[in-house]
Design an enzyme around this catalytic site. Sequence first.
Site, PDB file in Angstrom:
ATOM      1  N   SER A 172      14.321  46.353 118.116  1.00  0.00           N
ATOM      2  CA  SER A 172      13.446  47.162 118.517  1.00  0.00           C
ATOM      3  C   SER A 172      12.983  46.590 119.791  1.00  0.00           C
ATOM      4  O   SER A 172      13.269  45.290 120.338  1.00  0.00           O
ATOM      5  CB  SER A 172      12.196  47.513 117.764  1.00  0.00           C
ATOM      6  OG  SER A 172      11.138  46.410 117.732  1.00  0.00           O
ATOM      7  N   LYS A 173      12.150  47.297 120.769  1.00  0.00           N
ATOM      8  CA  LYS A 173      11.827  46.792 122.093  1.00  0.00           C
ATOM      9  C   LYS A 173      11.108  45.463 121.937  1.00  0.00           C
ATOM     10  O   LYS A 173      11.194  44.744 122.923  1.00  0.00           O
ATOM     11  CB  LYS A 173      10.980  47.758 123.018  1.00  0.00           C
ATOM     12  CG  LYS A 173      11.789  48.985 123.241  1.00  0.00           C
ATOM     13  CD  LYS A 173      10.935  49.681 124.254  1.00  0.00           C
ATOM     14  CE  LYS A 173      11.718  50.983 124.821  1.00  0.00           C
ATOM     15  NZ  LYS A 173      10.886  52.349 124.035  1.00  0.00           N
ATOM     16  N   ARG A 174      10.462  45.138 120.769  1.00  0.00           N
ATOM     17  CA  ARG A 174       9.729  43.985 120.665  1.00  0.00           C
ATOM     18  C   ARG A 174      10.853  42.795 120.991  1.00  0.00           C
ATOM     19  O   ARG A 174      10.426  41.738 121.414  1.00  0.00           O
ATOM     20  CB  ARG A 174       8.996  43.696 119.308  1.00  0.00           C
ATOM     21  CG  ARG A 174       7.889  44.549 119.276  1.00  0.00           C
ATOM     22  CD  ARG A 174       7.215  44.393 117.807  1.00  0.00           C
ATOM     23  NE  ARG A 174       8.270  44.612 116.732  1.00  0.00           N
ATOM     24  CZ  ARG A 174       8.701  43.852 115.795  1.00  0.00           C
ATOM     25  NH1 ARG A 174       8.251  42.410 115.935  1.00  0.00           N
ATOM     26  NH2 ARG A 174       9.517  44.368 114.837  1.00  0.00           N
ATOM     27  N   HIS A 175      12.006  42.903 120.569  1.00  0.00           N
ATOM     28  CA  HIS A 175      13.088  41.893 120.540  1.00  0.00           C
ATOM     29  C   HIS A 175      13.542  41.714 122.090  1.00  0.00           C
ATOM     30  O   HIS A 175      14.060  40.549 122.334  1.00  0.00           O
ATOM     31  CB  HIS A 175      14.266  42.064 119.649  1.00  0.00           C
ATOM     32  CG  HIS A 175      13.710  42.172 118.173  1.00  0.00           C
ATOM     33  ND1 HIS A 175      13.561  43.249 117.417  1.00  0.00           N
ATOM     34  CD2 HIS A 175      13.217  41.441 117.460  1.00  0.00           C
ATOM     35  CE1 HIS A 175      13.190  43.176 116.258  1.00  0.00           C
ATOM     36  NE2 HIS A 175      13.176  41.785 116.008  1.00  0.00           N
TER      37      HIS A 175
END
Length: 490
Positions: free
Chosen positions: A254-257
């Site tokens: 996800s964008k967290r990565h």
Amino acid sequence: MNIRVRYAPSPTGKQHIGGVRTALFNYFFARAQQGTFILRIEDTDQERFQEDALQDIYDTFSWLGISWDEGPDKGGSFGPYFQSQRKELYQKYVMELIEKEAAYYCYCTQERLEDLRAEQQKAKKSATGYDRHCRDLTEAQRQEYDEKGISKVVRLKIPLDGETHFYDELLGDITRKNIDINPDPVILKSDGFPTYHLANVVDDHCMEITHILRAQEWIPSVPLHVIMYKAFGWTPPKFCHLPMVMGNDGHKLSKRHGSTSLVDFRKNGYLPGALINYISLLGWSYDDTREFFSVDEFEKLFTLKKLNKAPAVFDYKKLEWFNGQYIRKKTPEELTSLILPYLIKDNVIHDPQTDKEKEILKGIIPLIQERLRLLTDVSDLVRFLFIDVGIPDSRMLIPKRLDKEKTLIVLQSYKEVLSTFIASTDEENETKFREKALELDVKLGDFLAPLRIALTGTNVSPPLFESIRLLGVESTLRRVDQAISLLEKE
Ligand code: GLU
Ligand code: ZN
């Protein structure tokens, strides 16, 4: 059998790694099987629709060089390929389900459904969801609601007992107790638009899709789709749910990565071939060793048999490395035209280039081809060749093991070596630098560091000797002089 597969994105956001992987696998599968690859836009959720998401689909795949055989922009005999233009079709099929008593009208108000949800939450009931309130309304009750003009949706009847199974080409038999399936999902909304479930099933059938290749997050929807296929009396396509894509922490990517949108990778200097190659190895492998595949090769070699069950890990570093490898494979002409837009955008060179810039440009390819990982890195690597960038901080010039005085001596000593630089070979120059360093009793690394900084303003730069040749001795000496006066003032 004529294989027909589809990529069916909802235009609600930018194309991301997972979606593109699904599209690529469908595309390769179609090519390998001499089948047909279809783009279908699942735009029935009017609230989440984003106009630029559609453009992003077109831009992303045209940049990647991937095209479909049938689609909204291509046409085809199974269109329209926008679900929003197929409303009548879904309404017709929904009537069929109602007549077969496989679906029913629900008149529950938003308010009632919210109360129900609140109540269920309070009671912490495990089986939450719609309570099937309208499932057994009588004809008279329905008429009464209709007369009052109460708006209605259509819900699918999920059997109260028994189980539903399907076969997944990758995961094998999957069985779900009907009682565990979301009770009676809405298939037609009050605005007359279908939900995903109905539109997806109707279209896959009507477009004669033979195989559904999509992400595993859709597995929970399959049992209720199978129930619908059965109610219609249709044979479902074959299902194949692709392995999950994780970040390096084991959580779904996800964008967290990091960025996951293709447009970001594109902006950040990745090459389409490298992205296609890396993304296509997420959950697919030809054998244990081979990593490099061209699009042509994937088109020939792709088979569902080589999908992996285990989740794939998306490794940003590995992708960067892949990109570097693809940069190495470019011809000097190709690489020049690839880096040019970045150099212009970063104001390193003019558009059009001056003669001097053209000349330097010709010389930089051998300097960067082996070092670049991302096209975006190019400006920082070569800016100093085009522009006198200056030295941000005079203390940078002083190597750890030297002091200011010694550094000044080192800087002064370059002049002698540089005076014969152009006429000498690299080996000769290296010997001269070595001898000078020895004479001053300085390690070669320390001896060269101030020169590198004087020229480039940083301590990372392409190979020093080639850089001096490109820059010319005159400019080199001018920058050395600047460094000297800067340090003297310190
Ligand atoms: N519209 C769905 C999506 O956005 C399609 C899922 C499917 O392929 O059935 O992914
Ligand atoms: Zn109801």
